[in-house]
Structure formats: structure tokens, C-alpha cells
Design a protein around this motif. Structure first.
Motif, PDB file in Angstrom:
ATOM      1  N   ALA A  39       0.730  -1.320   0.220  1.00  0.00           N
ATOM      2  CA  ALA A  39      -0.095  -0.101   0.078  1.00  0.00           C
ATOM      3  C   ALA A  39       0.761   1.065   0.056  1.00  0.00           C
ATOM      4  CB  ALA A  39      -0.948   0.043   1.289  1.00  0.00           C
ATOM      5  N   ILE A  40       0.770   2.087  -0.984  1.00  0.00           N
ATOM      6  CA  ILE A  40       1.409   3.548  -0.950  1.00  0.00           C
ATOM      7  C   ILE A  40       0.668   4.544  -0.849  1.00  0.00           C
ATOM      8  CG2 ILE A  40       2.775   4.885  -2.584  1.00  0.00           C
ATOM      9  CD1 ILE A  40       3.164   2.001  -4.319  1.00  0.00           C
ATOM     10  N   VAL A  41       1.219   5.514   0.313  1.00  0.00           N
ATOM     11  CA  VAL A  41       0.475   6.627   0.474  1.00  0.00           C
ATOM     12  C   VAL A  41       0.952   7.840  -0.339  1.00  0.00           C
ATOM     13  CG1 VAL A  41      -0.238   8.281   2.241  1.00  0.00           C
ATOM     14  CG2 VAL A  41       0.209   5.999   3.052  1.00  0.00           C
ATOM     15  N   GLY A  42       0.110   8.102  -1.220  1.00  0.00           N
ATOM     16  CA  GLY A  42       0.489   9.220  -2.289  1.00  0.00           C
ATOM     17  C   GLY A  42       0.611   8.695  -3.580  1.00  0.00           C
ATOM     18  N   GLY A  43       0.151   9.066  -4.773  1.00  0.00           N
ATOM     19  CA  GLY A  43      -0.209   8.789  -6.140  1.00  0.00           C
ATOM     20  C   GLY A  43       0.486   9.645  -7.286  1.00  0.00           C
ATOM     21  N   GLY A  44       1.511  10.358  -6.843  1.00  0.00           N
ATOM     22  CA  GLY A  44       2.430  11.281  -7.799  1.00  0.00           C
ATOM     23  C   GLY A  44       3.157  10.404  -8.652  1.00  0.00           C
ATOM     24  N   GLN A  45       4.168  11.351  -9.364  1.00  0.00           N
ATOM     25  CA  GLN A  45       5.115  10.456  -9.931  1.00  0.00           C
ATOM     26  C   GLN A  45       6.003   9.379  -9.302  1.00  0.00           C
ATOM     27  OE1 GLN A  45       5.098  13.701  -9.998  1.00  0.00           O
ATOM     28  NE2 GLN A  45       6.944  14.860  -9.802  1.00  0.00           N
ATOM     29  N   LEU A  46       6.198   9.800  -7.880  1.00  0.00           N
ATOM     30  CA  LEU A  46       7.234   8.891  -7.380  1.00  0.00           C
ATOM     31  C   LEU A  46       6.290   7.581  -7.308  1.00  0.00           C
ATOM     32  CD1 LEU A  46       8.883  11.205  -4.863  1.00  0.00           C
ATOM     33  CD2 LEU A  46       9.563  10.540  -6.959  1.00  0.00           C
ATOM     34  N   GLY A  47       5.146   7.316  -6.782  1.00  0.00           N
ATOM     35  CA  GLY A  47       3.983   6.613  -6.644  1.00  0.00           C
ATOM     36  C   GLY A  47       3.986   5.696  -7.870  1.00  0.00           C
ATOM     37  N   ARG A  48       3.829   6.497  -8.910  1.00  0.00           N
ATOM     38  CA  ARG A  48       3.540   5.982 -10.091  1.00  0.00           C
ATOM     39  C   ARG A  48       4.695   5.046 -10.504  1.00  0.00           C
ATOM     40  NH1 ARG A  48       1.248   7.893 -15.383  1.00  0.00           N
ATOM     41  NH2 ARG A  48       2.367   7.333 -17.018  1.00  0.00           N
ATOM     42  N   MET A  49       5.949   5.403 -10.394  1.00  0.00           N
ATOM     43  CA  MET A  49       7.242   4.726 -10.719  1.00  0.00           C
ATOM     44  C   MET A  49       7.296   3.532  -9.715  1.00  0.00           C
ATOM     45  SD  MET A  49       9.670   7.471 -12.504  1.00  0.00           S
ATOM     46  CE  MET A  49       9.344   8.907 -11.503  1.00  0.00           C
ATOM     47  N   LEU A  50       6.978   3.802  -8.503  1.00  0.00           N
ATOM     48  CA  LEU A  50       6.811   2.721  -7.623  1.00  0.00           C
ATOM     49  C   LEU A  50       6.012   1.695  -8.242  1.00  0.00           C
ATOM     50  CD1 LEU A  50       7.120   4.470  -3.949  1.00  0.00           C
ATOM     51  CD2 LEU A  50       8.943   3.100  -5.037  1.00  0.00           C
ATOM     52  N   VAL A  51       4.806   1.940  -8.401  1.00  0.00           N
ATOM     53  CA  VAL A  51       3.841   0.731  -9.079  1.00  0.00           C
ATOM     54  C   VAL A  51       4.376   0.033 -10.203  1.00  0.00           C
ATOM     55  CG1 VAL A  51       1.674   0.785 -10.026  1.00  0.00           C
ATOM     56  CG2 VAL A  51       1.776   2.145  -8.177  1.00  0.00           C
ATOM     57  N   GLN A  52       4.943   1.141 -11.033  1.00  0.00           N
ATOM     58  CA  GLN A  52       5.497   0.269 -12.111  1.00  0.00           C
ATOM     59  C   GLN A  52       6.571  -0.777 -12.031  1.00  0.00           C
ATOM     60  OE1 GLN A  52       6.424   3.997 -14.210  1.00  0.00           O
ATOM     61  NE2 GLN A  52       4.341   3.591 -15.497  1.00  0.00           N
ATOM     62  N   ALA A  53       7.501  -0.386 -10.841  1.00  0.00           N
ATOM     63  CA  ALA A  53       8.615  -1.354 -10.605  1.00  0.00           C
ATOM     64  C   ALA A  53       7.904  -2.468  -9.834  1.00  0.00           C
ATOM     65  CB  ALA A  53       9.609  -0.646  -9.721  1.00  0.00           C
ATOM     66  N   GLY A  54       7.004  -2.378  -9.097  1.00  0.00           N
ATOM     67  CA  GLY A  54       6.230  -3.284  -8.402  1.00  0.00           C
ATOM     68  C   GLY A  54       5.569  -4.399  -9.340  1.00  0.00           C
ATOM     69  N   GLU A  55       4.869  -3.689 -10.298  1.00  0.00           N
ATOM     70  CA  GLU A  55       4.311  -4.611 -11.482  1.00  0.00           C
ATOM     71  C   GLU A  55       5.034  -5.724 -11.888  1.00  0.00           C
ATOM     72  OE1 GLU A  55       3.128  -2.049 -14.544  1.00  0.00           O
ATOM     73  OE2 GLU A  55       1.034  -1.370 -13.565  1.00  0.00           O
ATOM     74  N   ARG A  56       6.354  -5.137 -12.340  1.00  0.00           N
ATOM     75  CA  ARG A  56       7.154  -6.138 -13.056  1.00  0.00           C
ATOM     76  C   ARG A  56       7.677  -7.428 -12.320  1.00  0.00           C
ATOM     77  NH1 ARG A  56      12.838  -3.677 -14.168  1.00  0.00           N
ATOM     78  NH2 ARG A  56      13.313  -5.375 -12.871  1.00  0.00           N
ATOM     79  N   LEU A  57       7.810  -7.036 -10.876  1.00  0.00           N
ATOM     80  CA  LEU A  57       8.255  -7.858  -9.977  1.00  0.00           C
ATOM     81  C   LEU A  57       7.356  -8.926  -9.420  1.00  0.00           C
ATOM     82  CD1 LEU A  57      10.242  -5.901  -7.588  1.00  0.00           C
ATOM     83  CD2 LEU A  57      11.295  -7.713  -9.175  1.00  0.00           C
ATOM     84  N   GLY A  58       5.888  -8.578  -9.906  1.00  0.00           N
ATOM     85  CA  GLY A  58       4.811  -9.455  -9.472  1.00  0.00           C
ATOM     86  C   GLY A  58       4.506  -8.906  -8.112  1.00  0.00           C
ATOM     87  N   VAL A  59       4.762  -7.692  -7.756  1.00  0.00           N
ATOM     88  CA  VAL A  59       4.204  -7.131  -6.301  1.00  0.00           C
ATOM     89  C   VAL A  59       3.209  -6.218  -6.623  1.00  0.00           C
ATOM     90  CG1 VAL A  59       5.052  -5.573  -4.386  1.00  0.00           C
ATOM     91  CG2 VAL A  59       6.653  -7.346  -5.169  1.00  0.00           C
ATOM     92  N   ALA A  60       2.103  -6.459  -6.225  1.00  0.00           N
ATOM     93  CA  ALA A  60       0.932  -5.711  -6.407  1.00  0.00           C
ATOM     94  C   ALA A  60       0.689  -4.567  -5.632  1.00  0.00           C
ATOM     95  CB  ALA A  60      -0.430  -6.249  -6.229  1.00  0.00           C
ATOM     96  N   CYS A  61       0.771  -3.146  -6.123  1.00  0.00           N
ATOM     97  CA  CYS A  61       0.536  -2.129  -5.294  1.00  0.00           C
ATOM     98  C   CYS A  61      -0.876  -1.228  -5.498  1.00  0.00           C
ATOM     99  CB  CYS A  61       1.959  -1.087  -5.852  1.00  0.00           C
ATOM    100  SG  CYS A  61       3.364  -1.615  -5.691  1.00  0.00           S
TER     101      CYS A  61
END
Lengths: 354, 354
Positions: free
Chosen positions: B4-26
Motif C-alpha cells: 500500500a502506497i500513501v501518495g499517487g504522484g510520479q514517485l508513486g507511479r514509478m513505484l507501482v511500475q517497479a512493483g508490477e514487473r516483480l509481481g508485487v501488487a501495489c
């Protein structure tokens, strides 16, 4: 720019991700609600030939592209939006037409022509459907003339080709990208290792790759792409036999043997496909060191074990595990071929179905 | 794993993308329905201190993390899910506590203590709020004792620090990642160029970086991270003054001066943050050549012009254009420092507000 993608598997997913980064909005169409692409971007859930869904897919899109070959050519070609690569590329390409030698083959329409083909081509031979197959589906290896009917049933009793079984040295592939203005860029030849018809490992560049072999492969790639007026990424699978290349098949799409480009090349095949179909300049296809891609088949590995291997990058597609199914891949980047092979062995140790 | 990520700006966006690739759902929480992160993954639209939304955010999550400092510490700390980095890191860190020298400073509570601070520190000086600011917000440069009240209003009349204006040689930052087991990895020091309080360009590694300077910065990073029991990625901004490093501020999160790591390092800061908070092994922080990151501020450039520059990678955050707003960034990778600088100039030429 908006791109509509027919198909929402892992290839669609990685195209969506490449588009996102560039600010190119992608939407996918796939019958599965939980498709790999639907998990990472907007998706329409419907059959590929659902006219209403196709209309919705292309609404507001600048271009339509696809992630697999078995696209309903009629339905997609009739859309009021440019389709790239051109739908003509979806019809199986006879590589011989562009001067690329292929193994001896015979056309097969039924068991009788199959028997005649065996006479002409010899045994062992490979029976392949004329429309694109994948992961060993739509192929049957024929070793004995007594098993003609089994082989015919195995490919689904559809128009096929019987191809001589070539005693090749290794399997290679070349992934290229062609822009609308005709510029072509090719990644280096990759060496591919299959098992049970499924790609297991790719090495990039192919070990001991010579400039001559690369130039020969690029020449074939150029001929195929120009013949088709191609725009986007494509792959040609090849057999190497001494200094000779024989064509195996062409895939009019991003390709599993190009997944290594995400971390291993300056620009990934996915970004280059998006760039090409959007009319953006092509990206650098240079390689970063020695790279291998290992497919994750059938069962997800323990992520912690994979990520503890130096230079390992894990990609998970968000698919449910099933024997023989591609669930993800691991890219390995190393400074030298020996470290690379050691790391491939380390990864393989953690993959139960590889 | 679910994050779970508090905040959805560009930093959150790039964290989500990094998670996706690893199979970590954000999943992200942000008040804006069209936040950069909401465009690329599941998102909850609500205020950061909305208790029901926070409960929904962490439902099923293995860990909570955040992409910015102004998180409601009380609300997040009270959640029944581990929060990493530890909420203590959200309280402003006094870098002096860990032995990192900082410019001379004085605590400011009102105009009277500001006047006393000017006496002690001298002019020019920088008035900074004690809670984290960003992009020049929460800061005021004070050049004349006659403008005390203006400066006090400029920072919002909240508890602040008056800091001597150091005649530094350059601004640097170090991005580090610490695992739960205490392992620390630091990317090389980066040289940062700001204008109007906003980061414009980062060079990685910092030109003429010596082993001594890197070791000194890593020592400070280790001291800060260990003091906080830190887990995840953080950045420390530094001033270089001859051979000396002075601390500017610490950001308990992925940082703009680490965006170059997506293409420029073996493992990006985003992937390393996800790995750290998920308890996965840290990734290699090695650099690939000479790298620069140029922020896209205020207005999106023509993508085709940027992508025609060799080695250029464009990142768009999906934000509406607004003067002074970070809309994306361009990463440049080159084999040598001269080519890199030439390419930075080429990129800058296409950025109207940079």
C-alpha cells in the motif's frame, strides 16, 4: 498519442508499460478479464472478433497494433484506424519469397499429400500448420511413415507444410524494428534454446556472433520487412548450419526472444514497437554487456531466491500457474560470458518446470 | 506480496511500475482521481487522513510505504500493518545528530527569534520550514534584515530554521537503500543543478567523483539510516565545499535525483525500494556509463524531438501542464562525459520551461 492493442497477454502488458512511460496511452482488447495487460492499464474484455468491442477499442486511437498473429484480419483490417504492422503481415510469410533459404518442404492438404510429402522431403520431418503456431502448438515431428495419421490429427487437420528436419548447429533469431519512413534497426542475433517446443533460454548477443552472420541475418530481415511494407517490431527465427542461415518462421510482433532488451539493450523491443507504430524516432538497439533471458514456465519461483542472484531482473506477468505456461521471465546481465552462464545455471536451479 | 502506497504522484507511479514487473501488487491512495499513479494501477481516491480510506488501502497489504514526507504520521502509524520506512523517519531529521556537519543555523519560532537568528547566522541566509518542503516551497532566501516579515510570511509562519547561505562549490545528493537486515547499498553521488528551487539536471556519477568523497557520503548515509532503523530508499542532499560535505536535508523516500537509475543503474531506486520494504534481496546499484537526468518542467516537449536524441529516454507522468510543475523527465546515457553534456544541451533546447 493513443494506441489500441489487440491482445492482452504478456506481450500486450509489456507494450502497455512501455507506452505508459512515454506518455502514450494504450488500451488492450482480450477475452480474459484478468489478462496480464488488464492488470496494468485500461482494457476491454471481449472476443477478438466482437465488432462492438473492436469499435470501442479503436475509438480515439491513433493506431491499432496487435500482440499476436491470430488476429481476425478481416475485422481488424476493416477498422477506420491505421493498423500497424500492416495486416498483410498477418498472413503467413513464405520466407523463400524474399530469398531466404528454408529447409526442404512440401505443401500438405490431407493424409495423401502428407504421404507424398514424406516421399519428397524424407524423414524425420516436421509438420507445421500454415497459420502461425506458438510454443510448439501446431507442430508435430514425424519420425516414421507409419504415424502419418497421428501427425495429421496432431496439427488439427488443417493446411500445413512438411519440412525436412534440419541437423542444425543452433537456433537463432533476429528481432528488428522498421519505422514508417523505412528505417530499419536490428538487435544482435540471439541464440535460443527450446524444450518441448517452448523457448527456455536466449543468449544475447548469440555467443561467437560474427559480423558476417549478423549482416546476413539483417539482410534477410530487411528483405522481409521491405516486402511487407512492415512498420513495427518483428522477429525471424533461423537455423544456423555452419556459415549458412535457414529461415524457420517469422513473427509479425514483439517476440519472446527479444524480452532481454528491457534491461539488456538501450531501448527495449516494446518501446521500439510503440515508437515505430506512433511514428516516433526509433531508439538505439545497442546491447549492454552479455545478456540472457530465462523463461519462467509452469510455476513461479521464489522471488527472493531469484533476486539474490547478481544481475537478475524478475518479470512476472500476473498469470495463474499452469504446466507449460509462460508466467514470467528473468533477465540476467553480466560483464562476461562466463559469469553470465553461471548465473543462468543459478536461475535454472530455482525454476521447477524449466 | 501487496504494498500500500500513501501518495499517487510520479514517485508513486514509478513505484507501482517497479512493483508490477516483480509481481508485487501495489495500490495507491491520493486525493486526485487522475493522479499519475491512478493511471497505471489500482488507486483509492481520498484524503490522506481519511480513516476509512486508509483502512481500505491497507486491507490485504503486507506493508505500507509512502512517496512523500507530509504523510499524516498519526493516522498511518496507527495502522495494523507494518509501515516502512518507519514513521520516525517522517519527523525531520537533524543531520547534526548523526555527526554530519551542516551550515550554521538557528531555530526560528516567530519574527523576534528570526531577528535573533539573523544576528547569529549572518546574511544572506535561508529560512526553511522544519517539516519537509519540496521544490523550493517552504523556503525563503533572506538577503536583507529589512525583509524579515516577508520571509516569515513566505514560509507560512511555522516553526523554521534559519540557515547560513553557504558559498558551496556544488550540490550533490546520495541515494541509498537499506534492507530490513541492515544491509545498505548506495548509488554513486550525483551532482544536482537547481533553478528557482526546482531540480533541473542531475549528473550520475557526479563529475570528478573521488572514492574519498563517495566513502564520506556513504558514511553519513549509513549513520542516518542506522539511527532511524531505516528500511527502504532515502536521499541526502549535500553541499560540497572543497573536500568537505555539509548536510542540506534528508528525504525519507525515493528522490528526484535518483530517477536516472531507471535506465542508468543495474537496479532502479524504485525497484530497490519495493525490494527493501518487501524483505526481498537488494539489487545491484552499479552504474551503466555516464548518465544525466533532465526534468521536464511546466510544459511537455515534442516527444519525437526528444526521442531523436541518441540515448534519450522519455518519461511522462500523465500530469496536466502547469508552470513550474514536474511533468516528466528525460534520462540520457552516454559512453563518455562529453557526449553526455552535448546531449543534455540538445534536450534542454527542446524544453521551454527548463
Amino acid at each position: 498519442m493513443r494506441v489500441a492493442i489487440v491482445g492482452g497477454g504478456q506481450l500486450g502488458r509489456m507494450l502497455v508499460q512501455a507506452g505508459e512511460r512515454l506518455g502514450v496511452a494504450c488500451v488492450t482488447l482480450d477475452p480474459a478479464a484478468d489478462s496480464p495487460a488488464a492488470q496494468v492499464g485500461p482494457a476491454i474484455v471481449a472476443a477478438y472478433d466482437d465488432a462492438a468491442a473492436l469499435a470501442q477499442l479503436v475509438d480515439g486511437a491513433d493506431v491499432v497494433t496487435y500482440e499476436f498473429e491470430n488476429v481476425p484480419v478481416g475485422a481488424v483490417g476493416a477498422l477506420d484506424v491505421p493498423v500497424l504492422p500492416p495486416p498483410a503481415a498477418l498472413e503467413a510469410v513464405l520466407l523463400t519469397d524474399v530469398g531466404l533459404p528454408v529447409p526442404t518442404f512440401a505443401a500438405v492438404e490431407d493424409v495423401a499429400t502428407l504421404a507424398a510429402g514424406v516421399e519428397a522431403v524424407g524423414l524425420p520431418a516436421v509438420l507445421k500448420t500454415r497459420r502461425f503456431g506458438y510454443d510448439g502448438k501446431g507442430q508435430a515431428v514425424l519420425r516414421s511413415a507409419e504415424l502419418l495419421e497421428d501427425a495429421w490429427r496432431a496439427v488439427g487437420e488443417v493446411p500445413s507444410i512438411l519440412e525436412a528436419f534440419v541437423p542444425f548447429d543452433r537456433e537463432l533469431s533476429i528481432v528488428g524494428v522498421r519505422a514508417a519512413d523505412g528505417e530499419l534497426r536490428c538487435y544482435p542475433l540471439v541464440e535460443n534454446h527450446h524444450r518441448e517446443g517452448i523457448l527456455r533460454v536466449s543468449y544475447a548477443p548469440a555467443p561467437d556472433l560474427t559480423d558476417e552472420l549478423q549482416a546476413a541475418a539483417e539482410g534477410h530481415a530487411r528483405a522481409v520487412a521491405e516486402r511487407l511494407g512492415y512498420v513495427g517490431v518483428f522477429a525471424i527465427e533461423l537455423f544456423q548450419f555452419g556459415g549458412t542461415l535457414l529461415g524457420n518462421e517469422m513473427a509479425p510482433r514483439v517476440h519472446n526472444s527479444g524480452h532481454w532488451t528491457i534491461e539488456g539493450a538501450e531501448t527495449s523491443q516494446f518501446e521500439n514497437h510503440i515508437r515505430a507504430v506512433c511514428g516516433l524516432p526509433l531508439g538505439d538497439v545497442g546491447v549492454r554487456g552479455h545478456v540472457a533471458m530465462v523463461n519462467v514456465i509452469g510455476q513461479e519461483p521464489d522471488a527472493a531466491e531469484i533476486l539474490a542472484i547478481p544481475g537478475a531482473h524478475l518479470h512476472s506477468y500476473g498469470k495463474r500457474a499452469r504446466p507449460g505456461r509462460k508466467l514470467g521471465h528473468v533477465t540476467l546481465v553480466a560483464d562476461d560470458p562466463d559469469s553470465l552462464r553461471q548465473r543462468v545455471v543459478q536461475v535454472a536451479r530455482h525454476l521447477t518446470d524449466a
